[in-house]
Design a protein around this motif. Structure first.
Motif, short mmCIF file in Angstrom:
data_model
loop_
_atom_site.label_atom_id
_atom_site.label_comp_id
_atom_site.label_asym_id
_atom_site.label_seq_id
_atom_site.Cartn_x
_atom_site.Cartn_y
_atom_site.Cartn_z
N ARG A 96 0.83 -1.20 0.10
CA ARG A 96 0.07 0.02 -0.22
C ARG A 96 0.79 1.24 -0.07
O ARG A 96 2.01 1.28 0.63
N PRO A 97 0.40 2.38 -0.59
CA PRO A 97 1.36 3.57 -0.75
C PRO A 97 0.94 4.38 0.71
O PRO A 97 -0.14 4.43 1.12
N TYR A 98 2.05 4.87 1.04
CA TYR A 98 2.03 5.32 2.41
C TYR A 98 3.10 6.78 2.14
O TYR A 98 3.93 7.14 1.43
N ARG A 151 -1.33 6.49 5.64
CA ARG A 151 -2.12 5.88 4.42
C ARG A 151 -2.25 6.77 3.28
O ARG A 151 -3.10 7.75 3.70
N GLU A 152 -1.70 6.64 2.27
CA GLU A 152 -2.34 7.66 0.96
C GLU A 152 -3.89 7.72 0.89
O GLU A 152 -4.31 8.72 0.72
N ASP A 153 -4.54 6.56 0.86
CA ASP A 153 -6.06 6.58 0.88
C ASP A 153 -6.73 7.52 1.83
O ASP A 153 -7.56 8.24 1.74
N ALA A 154 -6.17 7.48 3.09
CA ALA A 154 -6.79 8.25 4.26
C ALA A 154 -6.39 9.76 3.80
O ALA A 154 -7.49 10.63 4.27
N VAL A 155 -5.19 10.14 3.25
CA VAL A 155 -4.77 11.30 2.85
C VAL A 155 -6.10 11.98 1.52
O VAL A 155 -6.54 12.92 1.75
N LEU A 156 -6.05 11.25 0.67
CA LEU A 156 -6.98 11.49 -0.47
C LEU A 156 -8.47 11.64 -0.04
O LEU A 156 -9.05 12.50 -0.47
N ASP A 157 -8.74 10.92 0.84
CA ASP A 157 -10.37 10.85 1.63
C ASP A 157 -10.28 12.18 2.17
O ASP A 157 -11.28 12.97 1.80
N ALA A 158 -9.42 12.55 2.88
CA ALA A 158 -9.34 13.69 3.72
C ALA A 158 -9.50 15.08 2.74
O ALA A 158 -10.35 16.07 2.94
N VAL A 159 -8.67 15.01 1.75
CA VAL A 159 -8.54 15.85 0.75
C VAL A 159 -9.99 16.14 -0.15
O VAL A 159 -10.25 17.26 -0.27
N CYS A 160 -10.48 15.09 -0.35
CA CYS A 160 -11.77 15.10 -1.15
C CYS A 160 -12.89 15.58 -0.43
O CYS A 160 -13.64 16.78 -0.89
N GLN A 161 -12.84 15.28 0.97
CA GLN A 161 -13.77 15.83 1.70
C GLN A 161 -13.92 17.21 1.83
O GLN A 161 -14.71 18.07 2.06
N ARG A 162 -12.65 17.57 2.18
CA ARG A 162 -12.38 19.11 2.38
C ARG A 162 -12.61 20.03 1.12
O ARG A 162 -13.11 21.04 1.12
#
Length: 82
Positions: free
Chosen positions: A18-20, A46-57
């Motif tokens: 997984r990308p981190y 984790r990259e997926d956590a970062v992307l989810d947060a960026v999309c929500q924001r």
């Protein structure tokens, strides 16, 4: 760019396939233990956590607006309310 809470820019890596993003201050601060006193040895994000947060924001900041691809032949179209 993704930054750690200590202010350092995090770098990409892979762990368990997984990308981190990682912050590893000890690697380039040898001889300066005071520089990041109390910092964990390594911080993994984790990259997926970062992307989810960026999309929500981004959705929150756009106030419900979404960006859609422009129709063919209409390069000047604007984002439309969803």
């Amino acid at each position: 760019m993704v930054f750690c809470g200590c202010g350092r820019r995090m770098f990409g890596g892979e762990r368990h396939n997984r990308p981190y993003y990682l912050c590893w201050p000890r690697d380039n601060n040898r001889g300066r233990p005071d520089k990041y006193e109390g910092h964990p040895r390594t911080v993994y994000l984790r990259e997926d956590a970062v992307l989810d947060a960026v999309c929500q924001r981004t959705r929150k900041n756009l106030g419900g607006w979404t960006v859609r691809p422009a129709p063919a032949g209409d390069p000047g179209s604007r984002p439309r309310r969803h």
